[in-house]
Design a protein around this motif. Structure first.
Motif, PDB file in Angstrom:
ATOM      1  N   LYS A 193       0.836  -1.211   0.000  1.00  0.00           N
ATOM      2  CA  LYS A 193       0.000   0.000   0.000  1.00  0.00           C
ATOM      3  C   LYS A 193       0.865   1.253   0.000  1.00  0.00           C
ATOM      4  N   SER A 194       1.918   1.243   0.801  1.00  0.00           N
ATOM      5  CA  SER A 194       2.807   2.395   0.859  1.00  0.00           C
ATOM      6  C   SER A 194       3.511   2.617  -0.475  1.00  0.00           C
ATOM      7  N   ILE A 195       4.006   1.548  -1.075  1.00  0.00           N
ATOM      8  CA  ILE A 195       4.747   1.652  -2.327  1.00  0.00           C
ATOM      9  C   ILE A 195       3.830   2.012  -3.490  1.00  0.00           C
ATOM     10  N   THR A 196       2.603   1.502  -3.478  1.00  0.00           N
ATOM     11  CA  THR A 196       1.647   1.824  -4.532  1.00  0.00           C
ATOM     12  C   THR A 196       1.439   3.322  -4.645  1.00  0.00           C
ATOM     13  N   ASN A 197       1.384   3.994  -3.496  1.00  0.00           N
ATOM     14  CA  ASN A 197       1.182   5.438  -3.508  1.00  0.00           C
ATOM     15  C   ASN A 197       2.360   6.201  -4.085  1.00  0.00           C
ATOM     16  N   LYS A 198       3.525   5.536  -4.190  1.00  0.00           N
ATOM     17  CA  LYS A 198       4.715   6.176  -4.740  1.00  0.00           C
ATOM     18  C   LYS A 198       5.047   5.674  -6.144  1.00  0.00           C
ATOM     19  N   SER A 199       4.277   4.736  -6.645  1.00  0.00           N
ATOM     20  CA  SER A 199       4.600   4.136  -7.944  1.00  0.00           C
ATOM     21  C   SER A 199       3.368   4.064  -8.840  1.00  0.00           C
ATOM     22  N   PHE A 200       2.547   3.034  -8.667  1.00  0.00           N
ATOM     23  CA  PHE A 200       1.396   2.855  -9.541  1.00  0.00           C
ATOM     24  C   PHE A 200       0.389   4.003  -9.434  1.00  0.00           C
ATOM     25  N   ASN A 201       0.284   4.613  -8.253  1.00  0.00           N
ATOM     26  CA  ASN A 201      -0.624   5.737  -8.089  1.00  0.00           C
ATOM     27  C   ASN A 201      -0.041   7.046  -8.603  1.00  0.00           C
ATOM     28  N   MET A 202       1.163   6.996  -9.139  1.00  0.00           N
ATOM     29  CA  MET A 202       1.803   8.211  -9.637  1.00  0.00           C
ATOM     30  C   MET A 202       1.974   8.190 -11.151  1.00  0.00           C
ATOM     31  N   ILE A 203       1.154   7.398 -11.841  1.00  0.00           N
ATOM     32  CA  ILE A 203       1.225   7.363 -13.298  1.00  0.00           C
ATOM     33  C   ILE A 203      -0.117   7.760 -13.891  1.00  0.00           C
ATOM     34  N   THR A 204      -0.072   8.290 -15.094  1.00  0.00           N
ATOM     35  CA  THR A 204      -1.298   8.603 -15.827  1.00  0.00           C
ATOM     36  C   THR A 204      -1.020   8.551 -17.317  1.00  0.00           C
ATOM     37  N   VAL A 205      -2.026   8.165 -18.070  1.00  0.00           N
ATOM     38  CA  VAL A 205      -1.967   8.224 -19.533  1.00  0.00           C
ATOM     39  C   VAL A 205      -3.089   9.117 -20.049  1.00  0.00           C
ATOM     40  N   ASP A 206      -4.323   8.825 -19.604  1.00  0.00           N
ATOM     41  CA  ASP A 206      -5.455   9.526 -20.204  1.00  0.00           C
ATOM     42  C   ASP A 206      -6.517   9.992 -19.210  1.00  0.00           C
ATOM     43  N   GLY A 207      -6.274   9.842 -17.923  1.00  0.00           N
ATOM     44  CA  GLY A 207      -7.224  10.348 -16.946  1.00  0.00           C
ATOM     45  C   GLY A 207      -8.374   9.417 -16.613  1.00  0.00           C
ATOM     46  N   LEU A 261      11.353  -4.009  -3.482  1.00  0.00           N
ATOM     47  CA  LEU A 261       9.971  -4.096  -3.938  1.00  0.00           C
ATOM     48  C   LEU A 261       9.544  -2.777  -4.592  1.00  0.00           C
ATOM     49  N   LYS A 262       9.972  -1.682  -4.012  1.00  0.00           N
ATOM     50  CA  LYS A 262       9.661  -0.363  -4.580  1.00  0.00           C
ATOM     51  C   LYS A 262      10.280  -0.205  -5.968  1.00  0.00           C
ATOM     52  N   PHE A 263      11.504  -0.662  -6.127  1.00  0.00           N
ATOM     53  CA  PHE A 263      12.169  -0.569  -7.429  1.00  0.00           C
ATOM     54  C   PHE A 263      11.372  -1.315  -8.489  1.00  0.00           C
ATOM     55  N   VAL A 264      10.937  -2.531  -8.168  1.00  0.00           N
ATOM     56  CA  VAL A 264      10.167  -3.332  -9.123  1.00  0.00           C
ATOM     57  C   VAL A 264       8.857  -2.641  -9.477  1.00  0.00           C
ATOM     58  N   CYS A 265       8.166  -2.121  -8.474  1.00  0.00           N
ATOM     59  CA  CYS A 265       6.882  -1.446  -8.722  1.00  0.00           C
ATOM     60  C   CYS A 265       7.074  -0.179  -9.550  1.00  0.00           C
ATOM     61  N   GLU A 266       8.093   0.603  -9.230  1.00  0.00           N
ATOM     62  CA  GLU A 266       8.347   1.824  -9.995  1.00  0.00           C
ATOM     63  C   GLU A 266       8.724   1.491 -11.440  1.00  0.00           C
ATOM     64  N   TYR A 267       9.518   0.457 -11.614  1.00  0.00           N
ATOM     65  CA  TYR A 267       9.911   0.051 -12.966  1.00  0.00           C
ATOM     66  C   TYR A 267       8.675  -0.295 -13.790  1.00  0.00           C
ATOM     67  N   LEU A 268       7.789  -1.122 -13.236  1.00  0.00           N
ATOM     68  CA  LEU A 268       6.591  -1.529 -13.966  1.00  0.00           C
ATOM     69  C   LEU A 268       5.671  -0.338 -14.214  1.00  0.00           C
ATOM     70  N   ALA A 269       5.549   0.537 -13.221  1.00  0.00           N
ATOM     71  CA  ALA A 269       4.694   1.722 -13.380  1.00  0.00           C
ATOM     72  C   ALA A 269       5.207   2.595 -14.524  1.00  0.00           C
ATOM     73  N   LYS A 270       6.516   2.816 -14.567  1.00  0.00           N
ATOM     74  CA  LYS A 270       7.088   3.653 -15.622  1.00  0.00           C
ATOM     75  C   LYS A 270       6.956   2.993 -16.996  1.00  0.00           C
ATOM     76  N   GLU A 271       7.063   1.672 -17.045  1.00  0.00           N
ATOM     77  CA  GLU A 271       6.891   0.981 -18.315  1.00  0.00           C
ATOM     78  C   GLU A 271       5.468   1.133 -18.833  1.00  0.00           C
ATOM     79  N   ILE A 272       4.490   1.154 -17.927  1.00  0.00           N
ATOM     80  CA  ILE A 272       3.101   1.375 -18.331  1.00  0.00           C
ATOM     81  C   ILE A 272       2.935   2.784 -18.883  1.00  0.00           C
TER      82      ILE A 272
END
Length: 407
Positions: A215-229, A264-275
């Motif tokens: 939950k903590s890492i999601t807020n710094k990775s997957f929750n910090m990406i956007t493509v189209d709103g 774990l944060k590195f992996v999540c951030e990597y995947l988030a940025k790839e998306i």
């Protein structure tokens, strides 16, 4: 992203099956014309599990079934994912189909039903063709369909490429591996984790602490990406930890807790940025770094505001150094700030200094905006709060893809 080799090693061709005891695969069952459309991940033993799910009020049937599986003992041993059809807004029939999908999958691979998770992605409002899906599930044990690359391909929709990673780190003298795979290209906006992402690790960690970390890492990775709103109905992130690395159980009191957390944060951030990089029609990855906000939460809101702005995104697509759009997005974020302290950089080029224009070379700024990765810096000068968000440019191709998504 720079790999911090002193902390962990990113594996060449690492994937969701790199951790001990995990296997993955994918096949074509007929939900799509030719491409693989059914994938699965399996652990030799039940794994501690944690998940986060879309905040959209219309949660798809697979999410409900997966959350029910998790509720029993916070453990999973396998997960199955279909692409092409989301099984969302499909009523009681859709929910029953998700249950049937879980039941047959669990029986086919020999695990207890509550240890199986279900996910779907694709067109909303269509029922799954269960005859095709059931035939596909029955083929899962065949060796020809095993392979993490097949799983990565089977879960894609409008994505242009597979997204996978694995790293190794040392905990208690044991090699611990964290791997992952994700899909996401459209309907991406920070509000939990607007896509599907699955992460595996052979680390030993109780589900409660795994959940807190996720939950903590999601807020710094997957929750910090956007493509189209747009926030989808089917989004989820699942993490499975089977403990086969045989390290001492990880808790916040463990001497190497932060080491695992950063991995774990590195992996999540990597995947988030790839998306974000693979956003529909995207030609550039956009990173927005904000510092000097009163709080981290304030910096987060401002970074999201800028990276989500369609006017900022289109300016970047056109390599137009129109910094007024950035300032506008900062200003309507709703966060308290002093306009007379705000500075903005396009890469290394200062374009706004303390709220007023700063002379700059248009050609230099344009060259940065033409690069594959564009970085915008917003310096507020108020406090210590900081955050980073990721997105992409908005192109003509995005409209073309989504104007004909169902065809």
């Amino acid at each position: 992203m720079e790999v911090q080799l002193e902390q962990f090693k990113q594996l060449q061709n690492g994937n969701i099956a790199s951790a001990k005891g995990f296997q993955a695969g994918g096949l074509h069952c007929g939900l799509r014309k030719k491409k693989l459309d059914l994938g699965w991940v399996y652990s030799e033993i039940p794994a501690e599990a944690a998940g986060v799910y879309t905040m959209n009020a219309f949660q798809a049937a697979p999410l409900k079934v997966t959350q029910e599986s998790m509720a029993k003992e916070n453990k999973l041993q396998a997960l199955i994912v279909n692409s092409a059809i989301a099984n969302a807004c499909t009523g009681e029939q859709g929910l029953q189909d998700a249950y049937d999908m879980r039941q047959q999958f669990a029986e086919t691979i020999g695990v207890e039903e509550h240890l199986a998770a279900v996910a779907s992605t694709g067109v909303i409002g269509e029922l799954l063709p269960m005859d095709k899906l059931q035939k596909g599930i029955s083929q899962i044990p065949e060796d020809q369909f095993v392979g993490a690359n097949k799983f990565e391909t089977a879960i894609l929709t409008t994505d242009t490429k597979e997204k996978g990673i694995a790293i190794e780190l040392e905990i208690d003298g044991q090699t611990v591996t964290i791997g992952g795979a994700a899909k996401g290209s459209g309907m991406i906006h920070p509000n939990m984790a607007t896509m599907l992402s699955f992460i595996t690790t052979d680390a030993s960690i109780p589900a409660s602490h795994l959940s807190d970390a996720l939950k903590s890492i999601t807020n710094k990775s997957f929750n910090m990406i956007t493509v189209d709103g747009d926030t989808s109905t089917n989004d989820m992130v699942l993490v499975l930890a089977n403990g086969m690395a045989e390290n001492q159980a990880l808790t916040p009191e463990h001497a190497e807790w932060s080491h695992f957390y950063e991995g774990l944060k590195f992996v999540c951030e990597y995947l988030a940025k790839e998306i974000a990089r693979d956003g529909e029609g995207a030609t550039r990855l956009v990173e927005v770094q904000v510092d000097g906000a009163w709080t981290d939460q304030g910096a987060t809101a401002i970074a999201k505001s800028v990276v989500s702005s369609n006017l900022v995104k289109t300016a970047i697509h056109g390599a137009d150094a129109n910094w007024g759009r950035i300032i506008t997005a900062v200003g309507y974020s709703g966060e308290p700030l002093d306009p007379n302290k705000v500075s903005v950089y396009l890469g290394e080029t200062l374009v706004v200094e303390k709220g007023v224009p700063h002379p700059f070379d248009e050609d230099v700024a344009k060259q940065h905006l033409l690069e594959d990765e564009v970085t915008l810096f917003v310096k507020l000068g108020d406090g210590e709060g900081k955050a980073t968000a990721w997105g992409c440019d908005l192109s003509y191709e995005y409209v073309r893809i989504n104007a004909s998504y169902r065809t």
